[in-house]
Design a protein around this motif. Sequence first.
Motif, mmCIF file in Angstrom:
data_model
loop_
_atom_site.group_PDB
_atom_site.id
_atom_site.type_symbol
_atom_site.label_atom_id
_atom_site.label_comp_id
_atom_site.label_asym_id
_atom_site.label_seq_id
_atom_site.Cartn_x
_atom_site.Cartn_y
_atom_site.Cartn_z
ATOM 1 N N UNK A 254 0.849 -1.193 0.000
ATOM 2 C CA UNK A 254 0.000 0.000 0.000
ATOM 3 C C UNK A 254 0.888 1.248 0.000
ATOM 4 N N UNK A 255 0.576 2.205 -0.839
ATOM 5 C CA UNK A 255 1.322 3.445 -0.910
ATOM 6 C C UNK A 255 0.379 4.640 -0.829
ATOM 7 N N UNK A 256 0.824 5.681 -0.159
ATOM 8 C CA UNK A 256 0.037 6.910 -0.065
ATOM 9 C C UNK A 256 0.239 7.718 -1.341
ATOM 10 N N UNK A 257 -0.854 7.975 -2.030
ATOM 11 C CA UNK A 257 -0.795 8.660 -3.323
ATOM 12 C C UNK A 257 -1.429 10.046 -3.286
ATOM 13 N N UNK A 258 -2.124 10.379 -2.230
ATOM 14 C CA UNK A 258 -2.769 11.682 -2.141
ATOM 15 C C UNK A 258 -2.773 12.216 -0.720
ATOM 16 N N UNK A 259 -2.548 13.521 -0.586
ATOM 17 C CA UNK A 259 -2.493 14.204 0.710
ATOM 18 C C UNK A 259 -3.376 15.439 0.578
ATOM 19 N N UNK A 260 -4.555 15.424 1.233
ATOM 20 C CA UNK A 260 -5.516 16.505 1.054
ATOM 21 C C UNK A 260 -5.972 17.053 2.408
ATOM 22 N N UNK A 261 -5.967 18.370 2.525
ATOM 23 C CA UNK A 261 -6.463 19.009 3.736
ATOM 24 C C UNK A 261 -7.649 19.911 3.397
ATOM 25 N N UNK A 262 -8.573 19.997 4.343
ATOM 26 C CA UNK A 262 -9.760 20.830 4.202
ATOM 27 C C UNK A 262 -9.970 21.582 5.507
ATOM 28 N N UNK A 263 -10.273 22.863 5.417
ATOM 29 C CA UNK A 263 -10.519 23.671 6.608
ATOM 30 C C UNK A 263 -12.016 23.926 6.745
ATOM 31 N N UNK A 264 -12.533 23.660 7.937
ATOM 32 C CA UNK A 264 -13.947 23.907 8.214
ATOM 33 C C UNK A 264 -14.065 24.575 9.573
ATOM 34 N N UNK A 265 -15.177 25.238 9.798
ATOM 35 C CA UNK A 265 -15.464 25.835 11.100
ATOM 36 C C UNK A 265 -16.784 25.257 11.594
ATOM 37 N N UNK A 266 -16.726 24.550 12.714
ATOM 38 C CA UNK A 266 -17.906 23.883 13.262
ATOM 39 C C UNK A 266 -18.495 24.758 14.361
ATOM 40 N N UNK A 267 -19.666 25.353 14.138
ATOM 41 C CA UNK A 267 -20.240 26.232 15.168
ATOM 42 C C UNK A 267 -20.774 25.429 16.350
ATOM 43 N N UNK A 268 -20.628 25.970 17.543
ATOM 44 C CA UNK A 268 -21.227 25.368 18.722
ATOM 45 C C UNK A 268 -22.697 25.779 18.795
ATOM 46 N N UNK A 269 -23.474 25.025 19.538
ATOM 47 C CA UNK A 269 -24.908 25.307 19.625
ATOM 48 C C UNK A 269 -25.170 26.705 20.162
ATOM 49 N N UNK A 270 -24.277 27.160 21.079
ATOM 50 C CA UNK A 270 -24.364 28.515 21.615
ATOM 51 C C UNK A 270 -23.000 28.875 22.182
ATOM 52 N N UNK A 271 -22.682 30.162 22.292
ATOM 53 C CA UNK A 271 -21.396 30.550 22.881
ATOM 54 C C UNK A 271 -21.287 30.051 24.325
ATOM 55 N N UNK A 272 -20.096 29.626 24.703
ATOM 56 C CA UNK A 272 -19.866 29.105 26.046
ATOM 57 C C UNK A 272 -18.555 29.669 26.586
ATOM 58 N N UNK A 273 -18.360 29.521 27.893
ATOM 59 C CA UNK A 273 -17.150 30.063 28.505
ATOM 60 C C UNK A 273 -16.700 29.205 29.675
ATOM 61 N N UNK A 274 -15.367 29.172 29.851
ATOM 62 C CA UNK A 274 -14.741 28.594 31.035
ATOM 63 C C UNK A 274 -14.083 29.743 31.799
ATOM 64 N N UNK A 275 -13.267 29.409 32.782
ATOM 65 C CA UNK A 275 -12.571 30.446 33.537
ATOM 66 C C UNK A 275 -11.594 31.228 32.664
ATOM 67 N N UNK A 276 -11.108 30.619 31.563
ATOM 68 C CA UNK A 276 -10.102 31.309 30.748
ATOM 69 C C UNK A 276 -10.419 31.320 29.250
ATOM 70 N N UNK A 277 -11.513 30.673 28.813
ATOM 71 C CA UNK A 277 -11.827 30.595 27.395
ATOM 72 C C UNK A 277 -13.221 31.146 27.112
ATOM 73 N N UNK A 278 -13.356 31.733 25.926
ATOM 74 C CA UNK A 278 -14.658 32.098 25.375
ATOM 75 C C UNK A 278 -14.748 31.410 24.022
ATOM 76 N N UNK A 279 -15.777 30.597 23.794
ATOM 77 C CA UNK A 279 -15.812 29.744 22.611
ATOM 78 C C UNK A 279 -17.159 29.828 21.911
ATOM 79 N N UNK A 280 -17.102 29.903 20.580
ATOM 80 C CA UNK A 280 -18.326 29.852 19.781
ATOM 81 C C UNK A 280 -18.229 28.864 18.628
ATOM 82 N N UNK A 281 -17.012 28.357 18.362
ATOM 83 C CA UNK A 281 -16.847 27.364 17.304
ATOM 84 C C UNK A 281 -15.514 26.649 17.485
#
Length: 361
Positions: free
Chosen positions: A1-28
């Motif tokens: 078996x040999x690797x013949x293709x190397x493909x990357x894709x960028x996506x942004x997965x939204x969270x159901x609603x913005x959330x926060x921890x003591x040090x993070x604010x996250x929406x996706x």
Amino acid sequence: MRITGFHTTRVNVPLAKPIATAIHRMQSVGCVLLELETDQGLTGESYVFTLNGVRLKSLGEMLDSFSESVSGRDPHDLTAIGDEIWGRLNPIGHAGFGIAALCAIDTACWDLVGKGAGLPLHRLFGACRDRVWTYASGSLWLSQSIDEIVSEAGGLVDAGFRAMKIRLGSARIADDVARVAAVRDAVGPDIELLTDANQGLDVKHAIRLGRELERHDVRWFEEPVAYNNLAGNAEVRTSVGMDIAGGETEYTRFGMKNILDARAVDVLMPDLQRVGGLSEMRRVAAIASGYHVPVSPHLFTEHSLCIAGSEPNCISLEHMPWFSPLFNETLEIEDGYLLMPDRPGVGFTFDRQAIASLRGH
């Protein structure tokens, strides 16, 4: 078996609603998806991510820069591939996006090895169980009111969870204690509660809070202080009765060994992206077993199941739903346990239709 293709894709997965921890604010969560194609028609898949998609382009470019280390290679040679990438990372250090890139490549190669053998990876590695204890981690955030987390806790029990994690880190100890007490009253004595301060406290505050939490039968106190304050974590550990968990913010087996040498945790929580992939995660679990310390992998629920199913000292796996929109398959939970998939490789494949829609976010 040999690797013949190397493909990357960028996506942004939204969270159901913005959330926060003591040090993070996250929406996706912004993800770079990797697909390794082979001359046998098999595709190995993996992903890495950044909170809110910050510096996602840079992460993708780092991963793309290692395509030449993979193209034309047999994925079974993944140890040699990993050693080559490790050597190439030396000038910039073995942390950050470079290790994330190594994780994506190593995990995708293992996915190919499992698919080529027609075996799920936990069996290929040497299975020790067909299910693992899990805790709900996608709810009960610090940014939510007590009424909100109590309502969510009841829903988690109805969904089959028998353990759940509450984020803490309020300025007043009494406020955090009230949050835990309210959830404990709502779910009763038989549900396992875990807490996570997300590094938001100083040592004295963490010790005082930990002692208060003991009255509510809390299973562990995660990242009470800054991850790189190993002496501080060790001081908290020896000062409270519950277990101290941590390790998600450190890199590779060398960072994990520093934590273990400092006796800073009772439960080690390696993160697949930061340790550098499935190969390194297996090494970390083996090292931790030598210290008689259990592991509970952080995030990457779908791709860490094979570790949970093959490492005897893995006591649980975090159930984080953030990345579920990426996959065709779903996680199966039964009476508090995640079931190991019987599908070959990592057992989860990208949902291309969903990914196409996420590229527009």
